[in-house]
Design an enzyme around this catalytic site. Structure first.
Site, PDB file in Angstrom:
ATOM      1  CE  LYS A 146      49.326 -13.303 -12.329  1.00 16.37           C
ATOM      2  NZ  LYS A 146      48.869 -14.379 -11.415  1.00 16.37           N
ATOM      3  CB  THR A 180      51.417 -16.110 -15.350  1.00 13.50           C
ATOM      4  OG1 THR A 180      50.756 -16.887 -14.351  1.00 13.50           O
ATOM      5  CG2 THR A 180      51.311 -16.779 -16.699  1.00 13.50           C
ATOM      6  CG  HIS A 239      49.253 -25.473 -19.570  1.00 14.40           C
ATOM      7  ND1 HIS A 239      49.398 -24.151 -19.234  1.00 14.40           N
ATOM      8  CD2 HIS A 239      48.227 -25.528 -20.436  1.00 14.40           C
ATOM      9  CE1 HIS A 239      48.470 -23.442 -19.862  1.00 14.40           C
ATOM     10  NE2 HIS A 239      47.752 -24.254 -20.602  1.00 14.40           N
ATOM     11  CE  LYS A 269      54.153 -23.807  -8.934  1.00 10.71           C
ATOM     12  NZ  LYS A 269      54.167 -22.674  -9.905  1.00 10.71           N
ATOM     13  CE  LYS A 288      56.486 -18.831  -7.450  1.00 15.84           C
ATOM     14  NZ  LYS A 288      56.561 -18.627  -8.881  1.00 15.84           N
ATOM     15  NE  ARG A 289      48.097 -25.490  -5.432  1.00 18.66           N
ATOM     16  CZ  ARG A 289      46.978 -26.194  -5.603  1.00 18.66           C
ATOM     17  NH1 ARG A 289      45.890 -25.602  -6.065  1.00 18.66           N
ATOM     18  NH2 ARG A 289      46.923 -27.462  -5.272  1.00 18.66           N
TER      19      ARG A 289
HETATM   20  C1  PLP Z   1      49.216 -15.644 -11.300  1.00 18.83           C
HETATM   21  C2  PLP Z   1      48.676 -16.582 -10.296  1.00 18.83           C
HETATM   22  C3  PLP Z   1      49.188 -17.875 -10.176  1.00 18.83           C
HETATM   23  C4  PLP Z   1      50.366 -18.364 -10.996  1.00 18.83           C
HETATM   24  O1  PLP Z   1      51.538 -18.167 -10.226  1.00 18.83           O
HETATM   25  P1  PLP Z   1      52.948 -18.774 -10.624  1.00 18.83           P
HETATM   26  O2  PLP Z   1      53.877 -18.167  -9.647  1.00 18.83           O
HETATM   27  O3  PLP Z   1      53.227 -18.355 -12.017  1.00 18.83           O
HETATM   28  O4  PLP Z   1      52.828 -20.252 -10.458  1.00 18.83           O
HETATM   29  C5  PLP Z   1      48.649 -18.706  -9.230  1.00 18.83           C
HETATM   30  N1  PLP Z   1      47.652 -18.298  -8.418  1.00 18.83           N
HETATM   31  C6  PLP Z   1      47.143 -17.059  -8.495  1.00 18.83           C
HETATM   32  C7  PLP Z   1      46.062 -16.666  -7.560  1.00 18.83           C
HETATM   33  C8  PLP Z   1      47.635 -16.158  -9.430  1.00 18.83           C
HETATM   34  O5  PLP Z   1      47.115 -14.931  -9.504  1.00 18.83           O
END
Ligand code: PLP
Length: 829
Positions: free
Chosen positions: A672, A668, A365, A563, A557-558
């Site tokens: 979405k 991911t 990952h 990032k 995101k985190r």
């Molecule tokens: C999809 C998702 C992530 C992943 O987000 P990235 O922007 O791809 O790092 C993290 N947290 C939650 C709650 C998510 O639904």
């Protein structure tokens, strides 16, 4: 049969009445509430029970079918599952939304409000954990026999509060009101050993090894049914909870033993107590290794027991068992399976190793060095002495192969060894996973390429056939159908079938309609409704009023330096300066924007927490500046979670996925967002590249250095002075220094990280092209029809990012496992 049953369509009256009676029964009998004391919370519990009843019925049929047909099973091992809520997901997968809406309505409740009573199961940090949950949904939907194994943490990912602009962490005791989805299996219990020693004895000229002594705890199974969409198949997520081997006997309740007995209990329970809150970072704590072995040991005992019950010979193990390692966290399963084969089954090394490598697949990952797991040899020696011996033997044989290929090349031996030499020796888990698996995959094309070229080039030379790519995906059930019912209806109308939920490639039928005025109008209307809903949430959670007419610009995101939330907030400070400098007449010409942030920082990640503070400080200043008004709002929504994502994502106009190129393995949430009709501002990193290829690069706002350029740029930066940094960025630095967002001391560490050539994440380099991309966003957004055309075009090309496609690839290329649908005559609705 109604796929989405929006509640306005009439459902079969008998079915609805029957459901009503069940709801009343559970509320009154199962939960012992007299009718006058019903409330939404009671109705949630009752609703969940009626759903659970249906799931359990299908679940039993599924298990019976798999056992009867002796199907090959895939075991997905993950230390994280970011589940979110389960009620609406289950109702949709059972295709009973219309029925439930009506039954609840007849009792005076709204389904939409009822489902909000559920607490998120947040047993993961971010993308890796959410991927595991999307995969379980897809495996069930594709009728693939599978079990997702993990840990039933008592405390999930911490709850984030914002106080004085700063992140505060609170424990997430998510089970406080019970969990209707889990089934405690007091009959599925295994002992798990730690510490102790290895004894050898000789028999028939062979040396036999036995691991003895130490401490033994018990693993108890908690099962959650995972329903597929449009199939009877209902798979299992089996999470392990730790408890002491024996409840201390009453006889030990004397002074001498009482405290020790309690301590042993606390030590055992600690193992499944808390999820480590690090994303893409290895902290190397002993308790974490205990968690890893605890869940791996229980899991392999469970798999072995199920396998043996089938009556097949142990030599055929790999024909019925495939194990996928979600990152290196469960890698101790490789020496553990070897231990079971060697020490328990009396198999020869070669036979055991042959089967083991056929069984395991390893998903990498990340290639970030700080995230690559290493366990110190002394710790491993103490906690898992037999495993360390086996790891040494694996390494010995592995290095013989290396030696055979590269004669007298000490450098290769050092680089490829599972054991890192040095002051403290350490076991490199990614190398162990690579040596012990028949397939190693990255999670997007660029990432799988980097795994081969920069992480494991020598291993590629040794066994090129092992290396694969499996680009991540997300489940359209949760991320479109559930999160965005408005858009779902429009899609169904446009593609003239509901089947897109199971075959997301059907979205392509919408592509040629991207310029169609009616579709554009419908699309915009759905987006507006979603934005209104998010605006209400922002008002209630942040106290900020935002205009639904504004462009909604989302980065959730985190929080991590790679990032680059920092790049985003610095550009918003620049935007603020531009607004302030403009005349009132010119201010009116700005495209109104709401910048939305959410995300947690690891509690020990100092700089990430400062970045959260800066975002909130900028918001406090900008949102209260009368010169700015609706032109710009900056909000940080606390406590990011799956449920929050389900509200924010459908409301996006743009989303930002702006990692320094080469650093985000896939991402991911980018998928979405585009599925939900938004456009990406992004770097050529992770799955952004494949999204750009699928949707058309002209439909994405691409900027920044490429992964190939990054290394050289970092090198060049060392010799570059501040005089070469873009004037607009320097102005932003100066504003922070001047205390415009609070005392400078608070933010000095942030600027320090950027200056003096330390800008590791290349913010300064990417800054001008980032501003250009944002300028382009504003230009296109005012052309509503062109904007919507781009959104529809993009959404229509997102089929390939369904996790159904990803899972179908794993099943074919790595697991060699077939779909095993429960016969539909057994179907019961
Ligand atoms: C999809 C998702 C992530 C992943 O987000 P990235 O922007 O791809 O790092 C993290 N947290 C939650 C709650 C998510 O639904």
């Amino acid at each position: 049969m109604h796929l989405f049953g929006n509640g306005s369509t009439k459902q079969a009256p008998e079915e609805v009445e029957h459901l009503q009676r069940e709801l009343l029964h559970h509320a009154q009998v199962t939960y012992a509430h007299p009718r006058p004391s019903f409330n939404t919370s009671v109705m949630y519990e009752a609703t969940a029970q009626t759903v659970r009843d249906r799931l359990v019925e299908r679940w039993l049929k599924t298990e019976e079918h798999y056992t009867k047909t002796n199907a090959k099973r895939i075991y997905y091992l993950s230390l994280e599952y970011l589940v979110g809520r389960s009620l609406l997901n289950a109702i949709l997968n059972l295709r009973l939304k219309g029925e439930y809406s009506e039954a609840l309505k007849a009792l005076g409740y709204h389904l939409e409000e009822t489902v909000e009573e559920e607490r998120d199961a947040g047993l993961g940090n971010g993308g890796l954990g959410r991927l595991a949950s999307c995969f379980l949904d897809s495996m069930a939907t594709l009728s693939i026999p599978s079990v997702g194994y993990g840990i039933r943490y008592k405390y999930g990912i911490f709850e984030q509060l914002i106080q004085d602009n700063k992140q505060i962490e609170r424990p997430d005791y998510w089970l406080s009101k019970g969990n209707p989805w889990e089934i405690e299996r007091l009959d599925v219990v295994y002992p798990v050993r730690f510490y102790g020693h290895v004894v050898t004895h000789h028999q028939d000229g062979k040396t036999l090894f036995k691991w003895e002594g130490g401490e033994v705890v018990q693993a108890v199974a908690y099962d959650t049914p995972i329903p597929g969409f449009g199939t009877v198949n209902t798979n299992t997520m089996r999470l392990w909870s730790a408890r002491p081997l024996e409840e201390f006997g009453l006889g030990e309740f004397n002074e001498g033993h009482y405290a020790q007995a309690v301590e042993a209990r606390v030590r055992a329970e600690a193992i499944s107590s808390v999820l480590y809150p690090n994303d893409n970072h290895d902290a190397g704590k002993e308790l974490r290794l205990k968690q890893q072995y605890f869940f791996v040991s229980a899991t392999l005992q469970d798999i072995m027991k199920r396998y043996k019950a089938s009556g097949d010979a142990i030599s055929k193990f790999d024909t019925k068992v495939a194990v996928q390692l979600n990152d290196t966290h469960p890698t101790i399963a490789i020496p553990e399976l070897m231990r079971l084969f060697l020490d328990e089954e009396g198999m020869s090394w070669d036979a055991a190793w042959d089967i083991t490598t056929r069984v395991f697949g390893y998903t990498n990952h990340t290639i970030l060095p700080e995230a690559l797991e290493k366990w110190s040899v002394p710790l491993m020696q103490k906690l898992l002495p037999r495993h360390l011996e086996i790891i040494y033997e694996i390494n010995h044989r592995h290095l013989q192969v290396v030696e055979g290929k590269w004669k007298n090349d000490t450098e290769k031996l050092i680089k490829m060894s599972i054991i890192e030499e040095g002051n403290t020796k350490a076991v490199r888990m990614a190398i162990l996973a690579t040596v012990g698996s028949h397939a190693i995959n990255g999670v997007a094309e660029i990432h799988s390429g980097l795994v081969k070229t920069s992480l494991f080039p020598e291993f590629v030379e040794l066994s090129p056939q092992k290396f694969q790519n499996k680009t991540n995906g997300v489940t359209p059930r949760r991320w479109i159908l559930q999160a965005n019912p408005g858009l779902s209806k429009i899609i169904t109308k446009a593609v003239e079938t509901e089947d897109w939920v199971l075959n997301l490639d059907l979205l392509q039928r919408m592509k040629h309609l991207a310029g169609n005025k009616t579709l554009q109008h419908d699309f915009q209307a759905a987006k507006s409704a979603n934005k209104a809903k998010l605006a209400a949430l922002i008002k209630s959670r942040c106290g900020v009023e935002v205009s639904e007419k504004a462009l909604f610009d989302v980065q959730i995101k985190r929080i991590h330096e790679y990032k680059r939330q920092l790049l985003n907030i610095l550009s918003l400070i620049y935007r603020y300066q531009c607004i302030k400098r403009a005349s009132p007449a010119d201010r009116a010409k700005f495209v109104k924007r709401v910048a939305i942030f959410a995300g947690k920082a690891a509690p020990g990640y100092y700089l990430a927490k400062r970045i959260i503070q800066l975002i909130n400080a900028v918001g406090a200043r900008v949102n209260n500046d009368p010169d700015v008004g609706d032109t710009l709002k900056v909000v940080f929504i606390p406590n990011y979670s799956v449920s929050l994502a389900e509200v924010i994502i459908p409301a996006n106009d743009i989303s930002q996925h702006i990692s320094t190129a080469g650093m985000e393995a896939s991402g991911t949430s980018n998928m979405k967002f585009v599925m939900n009709g938004g456009l990406i501002v992004g770097t050529m990193d992770g799955a952004n590249i494949e999204i750009a290829n699928a949707c058309g690069r002209e439909n994405m706002f691409v900027f920044g250095a490429t992964a190939e350029e990054v290394g050289g740029l970092r090198h060049a930066l060392k010799h570059k002075g501040e005089d070469l940094i873009d004037e607009r960025l320097l102005q932003v630095y100066h504003s922070i220094e001047a205390g415009d967002f609070g005392p400078y001391e608070e933010f000095e560490p942030i600027l320090y990280s950027l200056r003096e050539g330390r800008d590791y994440y290349l913010l300064a380099h990417d800054w001008p092209s980032y501003l250009d991309a944002q300028e382009m966003v504003d230009q296109i957004f005012v052309d509503e029809s062109e904007w919507t055309r781009r959104c529809i075009t993009s959404t229509s090309m997102m089929g390939v990012f369904s996790s159904d496609r990803t899972i179908a690839e794993y099943a074919k290329d790595i697991w060699n496992v077939k779909s095993a649908p429960v016969p539909s005559d057994a179907k019961h609705q």
